[in-house]
Scaffold this motif. Sequence first.
Motif, PDB file in Angstrom:
ATOM      1  N   LYS A 274       0.821  -1.220   0.000  1.00  0.00           N
ATOM      2  CA  LYS A 274       0.000   0.000   0.000  1.00  0.00           C
ATOM      3  C   LYS A 274       0.861   1.280   0.000  1.00  0.00           C
ATOM      4  CE  LYS A 274      -3.543  -2.428   2.646  1.00  0.00           C
ATOM      5  NZ  LYS A 274      -4.058  -2.645   3.998  1.00  0.00           N
ATOM      6  N   PRO A 275       1.742   1.429  -1.006  1.00  0.00           N
ATOM      7  CA  PRO A 275       2.684   2.565  -0.988  1.00  0.00           C
ATOM      8  C   PRO A 275       2.023   3.935  -1.037  1.00  0.00           C
ATOM      9  CG  PRO A 275       2.731   1.442  -3.110  1.00  0.00           C
ATOM     10  CD  PRO A 275       1.924   0.592  -2.207  1.00  0.00           C
ATOM     11  N   PHE A 276       0.855   4.037  -1.691  1.00  0.00           N
ATOM     12  CA  PHE A 276       0.229   5.359  -1.841  1.00  0.00           C
ATOM     13  C   PHE A 276      -0.490   5.834  -0.577  1.00  0.00           C
ATOM     14  CE2 PHE A 276       0.191   4.206  -6.551  1.00  0.00           C
ATOM     15  CZ  PHE A 276       1.312   4.979  -6.818  1.00  0.00           C
ATOM     16  N   SER A 277      -0.492   4.994   0.457  1.00  0.00           N
ATOM     17  CA  SER A 277      -1.060   5.459   1.736  1.00  0.00           C
ATOM     18  C   SER A 277       0.047   5.853   2.711  1.00  0.00           C
ATOM     19  CB  SER A 277      -1.958   4.380   2.344  1.00  0.00           C
ATOM     20  OG  SER A 277      -1.209   3.205   2.602  1.00  0.00           O
ATOM     21  N   SER A 278       1.255   6.073   2.185  1.00  0.00           N
ATOM     22  CA  SER A 278       2.385   6.468   3.040  1.00  0.00           C
ATOM     23  C   SER A 278       2.244   7.918   3.507  1.00  0.00           C
ATOM     24  CB  SER A 278       3.709   6.329   2.269  1.00  0.00           C
ATOM     25  OG  SER A 278       3.828   5.039   1.737  1.00  0.00           O
ATOM     26  N   PRO A 279       2.472   8.175   4.812  1.00  0.00           N
ATOM     27  CA  PRO A 279       2.359   9.550   5.313  1.00  0.00           C
ATOM     28  C   PRO A 279       3.603  10.414   5.053  1.00  0.00           C
ATOM     29  CG  PRO A 279       2.788   8.054   7.123  1.00  0.00           C
ATOM     30  CD  PRO A 279       2.693   7.207   5.894  1.00  0.00           C
ATOM     31  N   ASN A 280       4.719   9.784   4.623  1.00  0.00           N
ATOM     32  CA  ASN A 280       5.908  10.564   4.248  1.00  0.00           C
ATOM     33  C   ASN A 280       6.750   9.768   3.255  1.00  0.00           C
ATOM     34  OD1 ASN A 280       7.974   8.944   5.719  1.00  0.00           O
ATOM     35  ND2 ASN A 280       6.887   9.691   7.528  1.00  0.00           N
TER      36      ASN A 280
END
Length: 409
Positions: A274-280
Amino acid sequence: MINLQPYSNPQYFILLIGLLLPLIIGLYFGRRFKVYEAIFSIVFLVLTFGGDKWQQGVTLLGYIIYQFLVTFGFQKYVKNGGKKTEIFSLFVILAIIPLTMVKVAPVIPANEPITIGFLGISYLTFKTVQVIMELRDGTIKEVDPIMYARFLLFFPVISSGPIDRYRRFVKDYNEAPSREKYLDDLSVAVKYLFQGFLYKFVLGWLFGSYWLPQLSQAAIINGKINGGLHLSWALVGYMYCYSMYLFFDFAGYSLFAVSISRFMGIRTPMNFNKPFSSPNIKEFWNRWHMTLSFWFRDFIFMRFTFFAMKKKLFKNRIRLSQVAYLINFLIMGFWHGVTWYYVVYGIFHACAIIINDYWLRFKRKHKKQLPSNKYTKALAIFITFNVICFSFLIFSGFLDTLWFHPMHH
């Protein structure tokens, strides 16, 4: 002779599952048919690198012989008590020479285009360099030639990863899983197989083959009207569409590789989480193409950091990590290809991580004054997502098309 690109069409999957059945039955009964598996792997390597790809096949064979000489030459040196950093560095350089030649060849002026290399040379090189480095560290005591060949030529992952580690692979290979564990592997394998179909052949096709050409055309027409690179809704659409295509195509491919590995009783590590839900941006690199990210972290970033600390090259630890990030991502950029947009992509991510580090330190210092809730987290994810998509627009090379060649389309 038929030539089958890995995971590219239904014919490949029908043949693959059919030939996997004896292995699946064997593993269900707690036995690994190693001879059948070797023959089966050779058949698929011949199908991948045969036919009109025979030159790649010959190059692959030569490459394997070369890397065997390098790896086992270094193993002999270590066994004889050799510890010199210069000799170790020489062997690492020898291991990466073929890949360097492949990456540099396209930019060498020539009357005829130079075609050397083969599908998957990068991933095989990462594996050989990892083994040489771990032999030096002593974490790998000895490399068995037959197991090494199996590790390098493990066909589910040969063309595009994920990048496995030698010790992890050997542990899986030497132990046939228990029935309970293998049934769990099978259920995961089937799930990933269908998820891969959804990602690569449905969503990847929608974003990459259906919408992307339309947005590309619209952005190019806009560029012609406005004389080159021009910010337009079509360009913004292209940026998001390409990012989605890149993810679904590659994540789908990686899911196939992990799925087929599980059918074979090998737990190849996952490549995306789920890379696109990374906060930074740092978290993004812990979730995107993870086996590559972790390889670069362990064998470039950490190695350089330890070397610089040992030699006292930097007094300031923050400055050291910043230089390490720049080196790490510059190499990653050049690895993708010797073009300005890949190099800029690498520098862009290094700068993004350095800025992110400053922000994280600022946040720790002013923890009480700064709000932290679901809205700030959503904002962080939104900002990170857009920064990533912009970096993928650079990576796509489409800006090069609009900037330098607006009239060629």
